[in-house]
Design an enzyme around this catalytic site. Sequence first.
Site, PDB file in Angstrom:
ATOM      1  N   LYS A  39      -7.908  -4.627 -10.747  1.00 25.26           N
ATOM      2  CA  LYS A  39      -7.116  -4.832  -9.537  1.00 25.26           C
ATOM      3  C   LYS A  39      -7.574  -6.093  -8.824  1.00 25.26           C
ATOM      4  CE  LYS A  39      -5.847  -2.729  -5.074  1.00 25.26           C
ATOM      5  NZ  LYS A  39      -5.859  -1.496  -4.248  1.00 25.26           N
ATOM      6  N   LYS A  44     -12.166  -3.697  -8.935  1.00 24.23           N
ATOM      7  CA  LYS A  44     -11.315  -4.426  -7.991  1.00 24.23           C
ATOM      8  C   LYS A  44     -12.097  -5.590  -7.408  1.00 24.23           C
ATOM      9  CE  LYS A  44      -9.145  -3.464  -3.452  1.00 24.23           C
ATOM     10  NZ  LYS A  44      -8.804  -2.377  -2.507  1.00 24.23           N
ATOM     11  N   ASP A  54     -10.317   3.802  -3.251  1.00 25.41           N
ATOM     12  CA  ASP A  54     -10.948   2.493  -3.408  1.00 25.41           C
ATOM     13  C   ASP A  54     -12.234   2.481  -2.586  1.00 25.41           C
ATOM     14  OD1 ASP A  54      -8.350   2.222  -4.394  1.00 25.41           O
ATOM     15  OD2 ASP A  54      -8.177   0.132  -3.753  1.00 25.41           O
TER      16      ASP A  54
END
Length: 293
Positions: free
Chosen positions: A237, A201, A138
Site C-alpha cells: 500500500k 504500507k 493499519d
Amino acid sequence: MDRYKKVLDESGVPTDKDFIKAEVEKIKEKLPELRKPEVYTRIFNCIDLTTLNTTDSQNSVTGFVQRVNDFDNEYPQYPNVAALCVFSNFAGLVRSALEVTGVKIAVVAGGFPSGQTFTAIKVADAALAVSEGADEVDVVMNLGMLLDGNYEELCDELIEVKHSIKDAHMKVIIESGALKDPEQIRNASILAMYSDADFIKTSTGKVYEGASPEAAYVMCRCIREYYEKTGRKVGFKAAGGVRSTEDALLYYAIVKDVLGEEWLDNTYFRIGASSLANAMLAKMLDEAEVKYF
C-alpha cells in the site's frame, strides 16, 4: 544469533540508492503504455478512500460514507473504491452507514500516527475496532524499536496486534519517509512480514514525507523475496501524498514490474488517498475535472 537479524542479514534485496533510482527510472519509461482507461479503472478500485482529520465527526464521516454508497448508483459502469479508511472510533459508524458490498472498512489504530503508546493500548484499540466492524487495521511500526535493533520486541508487538484482530487484515505502516535509508526500509518491510503483516504500507502521510517510488521499489522487492521464501503473498500500500493520476500510475507500474499481474488488484495493491479518487474518476470519464468525493 537473533532470529530476525539472521533473516535481515540473509536478504538479497538491493539497498544501493543509485541502483534503486536507476531501476525506478527504467520503470517510468513504461508509463506511456499504461495510460489506458482500464488501468485507471483498476487503480480506482484499489483506492483506500481516506478521511483522517482532527475535525472528523459523526456527521462528516456519515457524509463521507454516503458518497461511496451513492457512487454505485451514479456510476454503475465502474467498480467502487477498495475501502474506506477512518479513525478506529468510527468503525461502528461506518459499518452501520455503509450500504454497498465489496467495499472494506479500514481503520488506523494503535497510537496513529506515531505508534508510540503502550502495547496493551494498541492491541485493545485494534481489537475494539474489529469488534465494531473493521475489516482491516493499519498500524504504525514502532520505529524506535527498529532503530535501536530491538527486533524481538518489535515483532512480538505486531504479532500480538495481529493475533487480537484474528482474520481481519493488518497493514503495517513503516513510515518510509522517516527511515529514508533503503536498508532501514528493507529491514522494516521484512520484519513486518515476519510479524504476520497482510500488507506493508509506506506512510501515515501525517508527519514525515509520504510515499516515494524508491521506497515502493524496495518494499516490493522485499515482498517478492518473502513470497519466494515462504509462499505467502503480502500486499503493498502506497500512502501519503499520492494525489495525481501520474503518481498512482507509477506505483501501479512498480508493482506490475516487480511483483507481476497477480498483485494488481485490491487484494494485494492499495493506494491510500482522498483527492486522488476525484482525479482518477476524471480520467475514467475523460473529463478535465470531477468533484465527487
